[in-house]
Design a protein around this motif. Sequence first.
Motif, mmCIF file in Angstrom:
data_model
loop_
_atom_site.group_PDB
_atom_site.id
_atom_site.type_symbol
_atom_site.label_atom_id
_atom_site.label_comp_id
_atom_site.label_asym_id
_atom_site.label_seq_id
_atom_site.Cartn_x
_atom_site.Cartn_y
_atom_site.Cartn_z
ATOM 1 N N ILE A 210 0.852 -1.197 0.000
ATOM 2 C CA ILE A 210 0.000 0.000 0.000
ATOM 3 C C ILE A 210 0.883 1.241 0.000
ATOM 4 O O ILE A 210 1.860 1.314 0.735
ATOM 5 C CB ILE A 210 -0.902 0.035 1.258
ATOM 6 N N GLY A 211 0.524 2.220 -0.774
ATOM 7 C CA GLY A 211 1.249 3.488 -0.792
ATOM 8 C C GLY A 211 2.711 3.328 -1.135
ATOM 9 O O GLY A 211 3.570 3.850 -0.440
ATOM 10 N N VAL A 212 2.980 2.611 -2.198
ATOM 11 C CA VAL A 212 4.368 2.293 -2.526
ATOM 12 C C VAL A 212 5.095 3.547 -3.018
ATOM 13 O O VAL A 212 4.630 4.245 -3.909
ATOM 14 C CB VAL A 212 4.435 1.201 -3.608
ATOM 15 N N LEU A 213 6.220 3.818 -2.375
ATOM 16 C CA LEU A 213 7.040 4.973 -2.734
ATOM 17 C C LEU A 213 8.376 4.461 -3.247
ATOM 18 O O LEU A 213 9.225 4.061 -2.460
ATOM 19 C CB LEU A 213 7.238 5.866 -1.508
ATOM 20 N N GLY A 230 12.471 4.270 4.456
ATOM 21 C CA GLY A 230 11.541 3.169 4.209
ATOM 22 C C GLY A 230 11.625 2.682 2.778
ATOM 23 O O GLY A 230 11.323 1.531 2.481
ATOM 24 N N SER A 231 12.046 3.574 1.867
ATOM 25 C CA SER A 231 12.191 3.177 0.471
ATOM 26 C C SER A 231 13.551 2.580 0.182
ATOM 27 O O SER A 231 13.899 2.367 -0.973
ATOM 28 C CB SER A 231 11.973 4.385 -0.440
ATOM 29 N N GLY A 232 14.319 2.333 1.213
ATOM 30 C CA GLY A 232 15.593 1.648 1.021
ATOM 31 C C GLY A 232 16.773 2.557 0.763
ATOM 32 O O GLY A 232 17.851 2.078 0.445
ATOM 33 N N GLY A 256 14.176 0.212 4.928
ATOM 34 C CA GLY A 256 13.145 -0.733 4.531
ATOM 35 C C GLY A 256 13.684 -1.718 3.513
ATOM 36 O O GLY A 256 14.521 -1.373 2.680
ATOM 37 N N GLU A 257 13.235 -2.985 3.608
ATOM 38 C CA GLU A 257 13.729 -3.989 2.677
ATOM 39 C C GLU A 257 12.595 -4.663 1.908
ATOM 40 O O GLU A 257 12.840 -5.586 1.131
ATOM 41 C CB GLU A 257 14.531 -5.048 3.446
ATOM 42 N N ARG A 269 7.843 1.795 6.010
ATOM 43 C CA ARG A 269 8.013 3.051 6.745
ATOM 44 C C ARG A 269 7.763 2.841 8.228
ATOM 45 O O ARG A 269 8.401 3.454 9.075
ATOM 46 C CB ARG A 269 7.066 4.117 6.187
ATOM 47 N N TYR A 270 6.814 1.955 8.506
ATOM 48 C CA TYR A 270 6.522 1.645 9.920
ATOM 49 C C TYR A 270 7.704 0.932 10.570
ATOM 50 O O TYR A 270 8.142 1.307 11.656
ATOM 51 C CB TYR A 270 5.252 0.795 9.991
ATOM 52 N N ILE A 271 8.235 -0.078 9.890
ATOM 53 C CA ILE A 271 9.281 -0.892 10.538
ATOM 54 C C ILE A 271 10.551 -0.078 10.736
ATOM 55 O O ILE A 271 11.280 -0.273 11.717
ATOM 56 C CB ILE A 271 9.539 -2.201 9.745
#
Lengths: 379, 222
Positions: A210-213, A230-232, A256-257, A269-271
């Motif tokens: 969801i909400g991929v950035l 979060g986008s790595g 993020g992975e 983004r949460y993790i």
Amino acid sequence: MIEIVQKGKSRPEMVINMGPQHPSTHGVLRLEVTLDGELVTHVRPHIGYLHRCFEKYGESVGDYGMVTPFTDRMDYVSAMNQEHGYVIAMERLLDIEVPERVEYIRVIMAELQRIASHLLAVGTFGLDLGAFTPFLYVFTEREKILDIFEKSSGARLLYNYMCIGGLMRDVDDDFKKDTEEFVRTFRPKITELQNLLTYNSIFIKRTAHIGVLPPKVALNYAASGPVLRGSGVKWDLRKNNPYSIYDRFDFDIPVGEGEVGTLGDCWDRYIVRVLEMEESCKIIEQALEAMPDEGDVQQNVPKRVRTKPGEIYARTETPRGELGYYIISDTSAKPYRIKARAPSFVNLSLLPAISRGSLMSDLVAIVGSIDIVLGEVDR
Amino acid sequence: MADLTQNLDKPVRNALTENHENERKLTILEKIYLPEIFKGLWYTLKQMFKPKVTMMYPEEKWDPPAIFRGRPVLVEDNGKERCVACGLCARACPPLAISMQAEETEDEKERYPAFFEINMLRCIYCGFCEEVCPEEAIVMSKDYDLVYHSRAEAIYGKDKLLVDKEDLKERLDFLKEYKNRQFGQFWKFRQDNNIHSVRDRDEEWDTGLSLVDLLESKKETD
């Protein structure tokens, strides 16, 4: 307000206002959402409901020291980090060397505040998606941090604790003990939060994919903080452009992975926020160990701030991303111009790009995952 | 990776991009959400037997520590305000909440505020007024729940601001200690800042009494 727009012969589109009183917009944000059935075709954020003229106030208020309480009020859930950014900018402008002890106290305070801010972010994010249980328990933890702040600064939310060249007052006698105790008891709570929320299948279904950035889009929009990570993209000012004494600490930058979904989705983004709390604990532990026990925290505080004509841009990493203060000074007592580069504002501008094509109910998850504070968006 | 320009021009129905090769498939146990629900319930059940962190607020009031910055008040010393209406607090106030008018008095203090107003709608509880006050006349109290029915009511005059120094003892003691720690000595306001306001100064200055106290005690001895 619902409005149906007839566009030529295609299907009717519906315009819905989400906010400014909607609970999941985290403040007074109004989203003008154009819907095709249940699919979002366009989102237009309307901001400015919380505008308090920070920049104009900075120019017209008495002197440089009197701006600090207003920086607190920009991002009111991470007030310590905002003050930290401002005093660092002013110290660079005035060439003030800050005592060692002050630097350590500031870093510990900033990291505690980062934990408190991320706790609030993940708690309310869960709340948006219907997970009420973790919300209450993260608030219990946040309260402990606020207690530590209160004992030293005298306020629970808007501290006015740092001043140009030092601190308003020395920390409480119990500060070291309290903070050590907090870090010790907080570590198991992160695991508890992970058990309760992170791998919950309902939560994953609401956030993964969801909400991929994509990283490229994130960079194009100048996103920063957990949204970018979060986008790595491994970018953290504490490591990449160390300010204060951050170069002395050993810590990682979680990115993020795409573990349970696409890289750069809401779950990532949460993790990143959850993992960052652990890293902050590491920094606090190292700082507490190295912190000098004695020292006057006000020895380098200038009696009167005298500036030469000049300008400075200083940027720091707040829980929401890269906060920059651009200050132009002249020979008068007041700043000529103060500009704040607020991370929430920049991150919010991503919203139309990443929420396109998602469902209306996922929009709530996306807004929650970019973690905006409207006080900072509007300034 | 999705093309950004294309993405902006027309909505894509599926938010998926192809960048999900790292995705881990959920295990069976994770897919059935019943265990998760019971985990949450079990956690809540455990918390029932732990000490409470909340308080029954309006019935049970929270007593803040001495360091707490509540609403600013004027210290009343022997029925008079300590304030000499120097205007420093109004000068230091970032939101410009304080206003006052100085008046002369027959008293040895020479000046007193004819009116002293704090607009509590503007006050941001930063504590700068207390910080700059040379007479320790304005201090932050412990009051934190303020209620007004109108805007006019929120402008506090001397009637609401004056609080007896006995009620503020904790804060005044704290200020003494904290200023000690900061400056290495007790800041002798009356000597350092207010020499001008006293006509005949004597060695009694080190008694630690406030100006009004000192004048009262002098009257008694005379």
